[in-house]
Design a protein around this motif. Structure first.
Motif, PDB file in Angstrom:
ATOM      1  N   TYR A   1       0.836  -1.193   0.000  1.00 57.10           N
ATOM      2  CA  TYR A   1       0.000   0.000   0.000  1.00 57.10           C
ATOM      3  C   TYR A   1       0.874   1.247   0.000  1.00 57.10           C
ATOM      4  O   TYR A   1       1.856   1.333   0.728  1.00 57.10           O
ATOM      5  CB  TYR A   1      -0.926  -0.001   1.214  1.00 57.10           C
ATOM      6  CG  TYR A   1      -1.790  -1.237   1.242  1.00 57.10           C
ATOM      7  CD1 TYR A   1      -2.864  -1.365   0.370  1.00 57.10           C
ATOM      8  CD2 TYR A   1      -1.504  -2.285   2.107  1.00 57.10           C
ATOM      9  CE1 TYR A   1      -3.645  -2.501   0.367  1.00 57.10           C
ATOM     10  CE2 TYR A   1      -2.284  -3.432   2.113  1.00 57.10           C
ATOM     11  CZ  TYR A   1      -3.348  -3.535   1.235  1.00 57.10           C
ATOM     12  OH  TYR A   1      -4.114  -4.662   1.228  1.00 57.10           O
TER      13      TYR A   1
ATOM     14  N   TYR B   1       6.294   6.020   0.671  1.00 54.90           N
ATOM     15  CA  TYR B   1       6.557   4.730   1.308  1.00 54.90           C
ATOM     16  C   TYR B   1       5.603   3.686   0.750  1.00 54.90           C
ATOM     17  O   TYR B   1       4.516   4.015   0.282  1.00 54.90           O
ATOM     18  CB  TYR B   1       6.324   4.808   2.820  1.00 54.90           C
ATOM     19  CG  TYR B   1       7.289   5.678   3.573  1.00 54.90           C
ATOM     20  CD1 TYR B   1       8.471   5.153   4.092  1.00 54.90           C
ATOM     21  CD2 TYR B   1       7.019   7.031   3.765  1.00 54.90           C
ATOM     22  CE1 TYR B   1       9.361   5.952   4.793  1.00 54.90           C
ATOM     23  CE2 TYR B   1       7.907   7.839   4.467  1.00 54.90           C
ATOM     24  CZ  TYR B   1       9.074   7.292   4.975  1.00 54.90           C
ATOM     25  OH  TYR B   1       9.953   8.093   5.659  1.00 54.90           O
TER      26      TYR B   1
ATOM     27  N   LEU C   1       3.812   0.229   2.310  1.00 54.80           N
ATOM     28  CA  LEU C   1       3.585  -0.658   3.446  1.00 54.80           C
ATOM     29  C   LEU C   1       3.293  -2.031   2.868  1.00 54.80           C
ATOM     30  O   LEU C   1       2.249  -2.234   2.247  1.00 54.80           O
ATOM     31  CB  LEU C   1       2.406  -0.181   4.295  1.00 54.80           C
ATOM     32  CG  LEU C   1       1.963  -1.122   5.410  1.00 54.80           C
ATOM     33  CD1 LEU C   1       3.084  -1.353   6.419  1.00 54.80           C
ATOM     34  CD2 LEU C   1       0.710  -0.585   6.091  1.00 54.80           C
TER      35      LEU C   1
ATOM     36  N   GLU D   1       1.932  -5.543   2.107  1.00 56.35           N
ATOM     37  CA  GLU D   1       0.645  -6.128   2.460  1.00 56.35           C
ATOM     38  C   GLU D   1       0.812  -7.135   3.588  1.00 56.35           C
ATOM     39  O   GLU D   1       1.706  -7.978   3.567  1.00 56.35           O
ATOM     40  CB  GLU D   1       0.052  -6.812   1.225  1.00 56.35           C
ATOM     41  CG  GLU D   1      -1.372  -7.218   1.357  1.00 56.35           C
ATOM     42  CD  GLU D   1      -1.945  -7.746   0.061  1.00 56.35           C
ATOM     43  OE1 GLU D   1      -3.168  -7.694  -0.058  1.00 56.35           O
ATOM     44  OE2 GLU D   1      -1.193  -8.210  -0.803  1.00 56.35           O
TER      45      GLU D   1
ATOM     46  N   LYS E   1       1.771  -6.565   6.634  1.00 52.32           N
ATOM     47  CA  LYS E   1       2.839  -6.215   7.587  1.00 52.32           C
ATOM     48  C   LYS E   1       2.384  -5.089   8.504  1.00 52.32           C
ATOM     49  O   LYS E   1       1.519  -4.292   8.148  1.00 52.32           O
ATOM     50  CB  LYS E   1       4.101  -5.771   6.836  1.00 52.32           C
ATOM     51  CG  LYS E   1       4.699  -6.823   5.936  1.00 52.32           C
ATOM     52  CD  LYS E   1       5.397  -7.871   6.737  1.00 52.32           C
ATOM     53  CE  LYS E   1       6.081  -8.861   5.821  1.00 52.32           C
ATOM     54  NZ  LYS E   1       6.874  -9.823   6.522  1.00 52.32           N
TER      55      LYS E   1
ATOM     56  N   LEU F   1       2.633  -1.461  10.575  1.00 49.95           N
ATOM     57  CA  LEU F   1       2.997  -0.122  10.101  1.00 49.95           C
ATOM     58  C   LEU F   1       4.493   0.158  10.219  1.00 49.95           C
ATOM     59  O   LEU F   1       5.063   0.858   9.385  1.00 49.95           O
ATOM     60  CB  LEU F   1       2.192   0.939  10.860  1.00 49.95           C
ATOM     61  CG  LEU F   1       2.295   2.361  10.341  1.00 49.95           C
ATOM     62  CD1 LEU F   1       1.902   2.447   8.868  1.00 49.95           C
ATOM     63  CD2 LEU F   1       1.430   3.296  11.160  1.00 49.95           C
ATOM     64  N   ASN F   2       5.163  -0.426  11.210  1.00 49.46           N
ATOM     65  CA  ASN F   2       6.598  -0.153  11.357  1.00 49.46           C
ATOM     66  C   ASN F   2       7.448  -0.873  10.298  1.00 49.46           C
ATOM     67  O   ASN F   2       8.660  -0.737  10.281  1.00 49.46           O
ATOM     68  CB  ASN F   2       7.092  -0.485  12.765  1.00 49.46           C
ATOM     69  CG  ASN F   2       6.997  -1.958  13.100  1.00 49.46           C
ATOM     70  OD1 ASN F   2       6.491  -2.760  12.332  1.00 49.46           O
ATOM     71  ND2 ASN F   2       7.489  -2.310  14.276  1.00 49.46           N
TER      72      ASN F   2
ATOM     73  N   ILE G   1       7.085  -0.193   7.078  1.00 52.80           N
ATOM     74  CA  ILE G   1       7.055   0.613   5.860  1.00 52.80           C
ATOM     75  C   ILE G   1       8.459   0.767   5.294  1.00 52.80           C
ATOM     76  O   ILE G   1       9.449   0.777   6.022  1.00 52.80           O
ATOM     77  CB  ILE G   1       6.397   1.998   6.075  1.00 52.80           C
ATOM     78  CG1 ILE G   1       7.178   2.851   7.072  1.00 52.80           C
ATOM     79  CG2 ILE G   1       4.953   1.861   6.462  1.00 52.80           C
ATOM     80  CD1 ILE G   1       6.659   4.278   7.178  1.00 52.80           C
TER      81      ILE G   1
END
Length: 117
Positions: free
Chosen positions: A20, A29, A31, A33, A35, A37-38, A40
Protein backbone atom coordinates in the motif's frame (compact mmCIF):
# COMPACT_ATOMS: atom_id res chain seq x y z
CA UNK A 1 -14.26 -2.43 -1.78
CA UNK A 2 -10.71 -3.58 -2.37
CA UNK A 3 -7.79 -1.18 -2.33
CA UNK A 4 -5.36 -1.25 -5.24
CA UNK A 5 -1.82 -2.26 -4.51
CA UNK A 6 1.32 -0.46 -5.60
CA UNK A 7 4.89 -1.41 -6.25
CA UNK A 8 8.03 0.70 -6.20
CA UNK A 9 11.76 0.26 -5.82
CA UNK A 10 13.10 0.51 -2.29
CA UNK A 11 15.22 3.60 -1.78
CA UNK A 12 17.95 1.73 0.12
CA UNK A 13 18.58 -1.21 -2.27
CA UNK A 14 16.48 -0.87 -5.44
CA UNK A 15 14.46 -4.07 -4.82
CA UNK A 16 10.76 -4.06 -5.71
CA UNK A 17 8.39 -3.60 -2.76
CA UNK A 18 4.68 -4.49 -3.12
CA UNK A 19 1.90 -3.15 -0.91
CA UNK A 20 0.00 0.00 0.00
CA UNK A 21 1.26 3.45 -0.95
CA UNK A 22 1.45 6.26 1.58
CA UNK A 23 3.29 9.54 2.00
CA UNK A 24 4.62 10.86 5.27
CA UNK A 25 5.82 14.45 5.15
CA UNK A 26 5.98 14.27 1.35
CA UNK A 27 8.21 11.17 1.43
CA UNK A 28 6.80 8.12 -0.41
CA UNK A 29 6.56 4.73 1.31
CA UNK A 30 5.12 1.31 0.59
CA UNK A 31 3.58 -0.66 3.45
CA UNK A 32 3.98 -4.32 2.45
CA UNK A 33 0.64 -6.13 2.46
CA UNK A 34 -0.02 -7.95 5.73
CA UNK A 35 2.84 -6.21 7.59
CA UNK A 36 2.64 -3.87 10.60
CA UNK A 37 3.00 -0.12 10.10
CA UNK A 38 6.60 -0.15 11.36
CA UNK A 39 7.52 -2.29 8.30
CA UNK A 40 7.05 0.61 5.86
CA UNK A 41 9.79 0.99 3.25
CA UNK A 42 10.87 4.32 1.78
CA UNK A 43 10.72 4.08 -2.01
CA UNK A 44 12.02 5.94 -5.03
CA UNK A 45 9.13 8.22 -6.08
CA UNK A 46 9.82 7.91 -9.81
CA UNK A 47 9.26 4.12 -9.63
CA UNK A 48 5.82 4.08 -7.95
CA UNK A 49 3.41 1.99 -10.07
CA UNK A 50 -0.29 1.30 -9.38
CA UNK A 51 -1.89 -2.10 -9.94
CA UNK A 52 -4.35 -1.92 -12.86
CA UNK A 53 -6.73 -4.68 -11.79
CA UNK A 54 -5.74 -7.45 -14.17
CA UNK A 55 -3.35 -10.40 -14.17
CA UNK A 56 -1.28 -11.90 -16.96
CA UNK A 57 -1.52 -15.50 -18.23
CA UNK A 58 0.57 -16.69 -15.26
CA UNK A 59 -1.51 -14.89 -12.64
CA UNK A 60 1.03 -12.08 -12.16
CA UNK A 61 -0.61 -8.77 -11.22
CA UNK A 62 -0.14 -6.05 -13.85
CA UNK A 63 1.05 -2.58 -12.79
CA UNK A 64 1.61 0.74 -14.52
CA UNK A 65 4.96 0.67 -16.26
CA UNK A 66 4.91 -3.10 -16.79
CA UNK A 67 5.95 -4.22 -20.25
CA UNK A 68 3.64 -6.90 -21.61
CA UNK A 69 4.18 -9.30 -24.50
CA UNK A 70 1.72 -11.34 -26.52
CA UNK A 71 2.30 -14.69 -28.23
CA UNK A 72 3.28 -12.95 -31.47
CA UNK A 73 6.13 -11.06 -29.79
CA UNK A 74 4.40 -7.69 -29.75
CA UNK A 75 5.20 -5.67 -26.65
CA UNK A 76 3.75 -2.63 -24.95
CA UNK A 77 4.21 -0.67 -21.75
CA UNK A 78 1.18 -0.08 -19.54
CA UNK A 79 0.36 3.56 -18.96
CA UNK A 80 -2.70 5.55 -18.03
CA UNK A 81 -4.61 8.47 -19.42
CA UNK A 82 -7.97 10.14 -19.05
CA UNK A 83 -10.91 9.18 -21.27
CA UNK A 84 -14.26 10.95 -20.81
CA UNK A 85 -13.14 12.07 -17.37
CA UNK A 86 -12.23 8.55 -16.24
CA UNK A 87 -8.76 7.19 -15.61
CA UNK A 88 -8.06 4.47 -18.19
CA UNK A 89 -5.12 2.15 -18.70
CA UNK A 90 -3.67 1.42 -22.12
CA UNK A 91 -0.54 0.06 -23.77
CA UNK A 92 1.85 1.87 -26.05
CA UNK A 93 4.30 0.11 -28.35
CA UNK A 94 3.70 -2.65 -30.89
CA UNK A 95 1.13 -4.19 -28.53
CA UNK A 96 -1.84 -1.92 -29.00
CA UNK A 97 -4.66 -3.73 -27.18
CA UNK A 98 -4.68 -4.23 -23.43
CA UNK A 99 -6.71 -7.37 -22.80
CA UNK A 100 -6.41 -10.06 -20.17
CA UNK A 101 -5.78 -12.87 -22.70
CA UNK A 102 -2.47 -14.20 -23.97
CA UNK A 103 -0.33 -11.53 -22.28
CA UNK A 104 2.63 -11.91 -19.95
CA UNK A 105 4.58 -9.37 -17.91
CA UNK A 106 8.19 -9.45 -19.11
CA UNK A 107 9.64 -6.57 -17.05
CA UNK A 108 8.92 -3.02 -15.91
CA UNK A 109 10.17 0.21 -17.49
CA UNK A 110 12.06 0.92 -14.26
CA UNK A 111 13.96 -2.39 -14.45
CA UNK A 112 16.05 -1.00 -17.28
CA UNK A 113 17.38 1.81 -15.08
CA UNK A 114 18.79 -0.79 -12.67
CA UNK A 115 21.31 -1.79 -15.36
CA UNK A 116 22.64 1.77 -15.38
CA UNK A 117 22.74 2.24 -11.58
Amino acid sequence: MSQRLYKAKADHNGDWVFGYYLEVGGVPYILPEGKPLNAIVQVRPETVCQEIGMVDDYGVKVFEGDILADKSGNTGAVSFGWFSGLRSFYCYGSLTYLTDRDLIVIRNIHDEEQIND
